[in-house]
Design a protein around this motif. Sequence first.
Motif, PDB file in Angstrom:
ATOM      1  N   ASP A 107       0.828  -1.201   0.000  1.00  0.00           N
ATOM      2  CA  ASP A 107       0.000   0.000   0.000  1.00  0.00           C
ATOM      3  C   ASP A 107       0.864   1.254   0.000  1.00  0.00           C
ATOM      4  N   VAL A 108       0.378   2.305  -0.629  1.00  0.00           N
ATOM      5  CA  VAL A 108       1.062   3.598  -0.594  1.00  0.00           C
ATOM      6  C   VAL A 108       0.712   4.256   0.741  1.00  0.00           C
ATOM      7  N   ILE A 109       1.733   4.647   1.487  1.00  0.00           N
ATOM      8  CA  ILE A 109       1.526   5.308   2.773  1.00  0.00           C
ATOM      9  C   ILE A 109       2.191   6.674   2.760  1.00  0.00           C
ATOM     10  N   VAL A 110       1.760   7.524   3.672  1.00  0.00           N
ATOM     11  CA  VAL A 110       2.347   8.852   3.826  1.00  0.00           C
ATOM     12  C   VAL A 110       2.787   8.993   5.272  1.00  0.00           C
ATOM     13  N   LYS A 111       4.082   9.236   5.473  1.00  0.00           N
ATOM     14  CA  LYS A 111       4.615   9.524   6.803  1.00  0.00           C
ATOM     15  C   LYS A 111       4.890  11.019   6.836  1.00  0.00           C
ATOM     16  N   SER A 112       4.537  11.676   7.934  1.00  0.00           N
ATOM     17  CA  SER A 112       4.659  13.140   7.999  1.00  0.00           C
ATOM     18  C   SER A 112       5.499  13.579   9.186  1.00  0.00           C
ATOM     19  N   LYS A 113       6.184  14.698   9.014  1.00  0.00           N
ATOM     20  CA  LYS A 113       6.942  15.316  10.094  1.00  0.00           C
ATOM     21  C   LYS A 113       6.793  16.827   9.954  1.00  0.00           C
ATOM     22  N   LEU A 114       6.493  17.493  11.064  1.00  0.00           N
ATOM     23  CA  LEU A 114       6.361  18.940  11.074  1.00  0.00           C
ATOM     24  C   LEU A 114       7.724  19.555  11.363  1.00  0.00           C
ATOM     25  N   MET A 115       8.125  20.517  10.537  1.00  0.00           N
ATOM     26  CA  MET A 115       9.418  21.192  10.704  1.00  0.00           C
ATOM     27  C   MET A 115       9.186  22.597  11.243  1.00  0.00           C
ATOM     28  N   ALA A 116       9.821  22.910  12.370  1.00  0.00           N
ATOM     29  CA  ALA A 116       9.724  24.242  12.971  1.00  0.00           C
ATOM     30  C   ALA A 116      10.462  25.254  12.098  1.00  0.00           C
ATOM     31  N   PRO A 117      10.172  26.547  12.255  1.00  0.00           N
ATOM     32  CA  PRO A 117      10.823  27.568  11.409  1.00  0.00           C
ATOM     33  C   PRO A 117      12.356  27.535  11.446  1.00  0.00           C
ATOM     34  N   GLU A 118      12.931  27.186  12.571  1.00  0.00           N
ATOM     35  CA  GLU A 118      14.401  27.168  12.660  1.00  0.00           C
ATOM     36  C   GLU A 118      15.008  25.863  12.146  1.00  0.00           C
ATOM     37  N   GLN A 119      14.179  24.913  11.772  1.00  0.00           N
ATOM     38  CA  GLN A 119      14.661  23.615  11.302  1.00  0.00           C
ATOM     39  C   GLN A 119      14.686  23.570   9.784  1.00  0.00           C
ATOM     40  N   SER A 120      15.783  23.040   9.232  1.00  0.00           N
ATOM     41  CA  SER A 120      15.870  22.907   7.781  1.00  0.00           C
ATOM     42  C   SER A 120      16.377  21.537   7.350  1.00  0.00           C
TER      43      SER A 120
END
Length: 83
Positions: free
Chosen positions: A28-41
């Motif tokens: 199956d196609v899955i989506v893993k997500s991560k939120l990046m804070a403004p200071e993170q690149s």
Amino acid sequence: VDINVERSETYADDFLRFDLITNCSNDDVIVKSKLMAPEQSKFSWLLPIMKESGRCFVRSRVVRESLEENKLSAYSNPIFIVY
């Protein structure tokens, strides 16, 4: 998977959601997500390949998280892995 996002001044203070779209963990196609804070690149993500043999793909999407209805997003081309 190593992620390195270059931010322009316009979006330097925005939160970004990084989505990893793949079928390497199962059929199956899955989506893993991560939120990046403004200071993170940058960050790294370990993606285990769970299929016994064959082919799978990895694709990324970066979405600007905001209260506006029209969120900006960018996609990478799919990367196909043959093993």
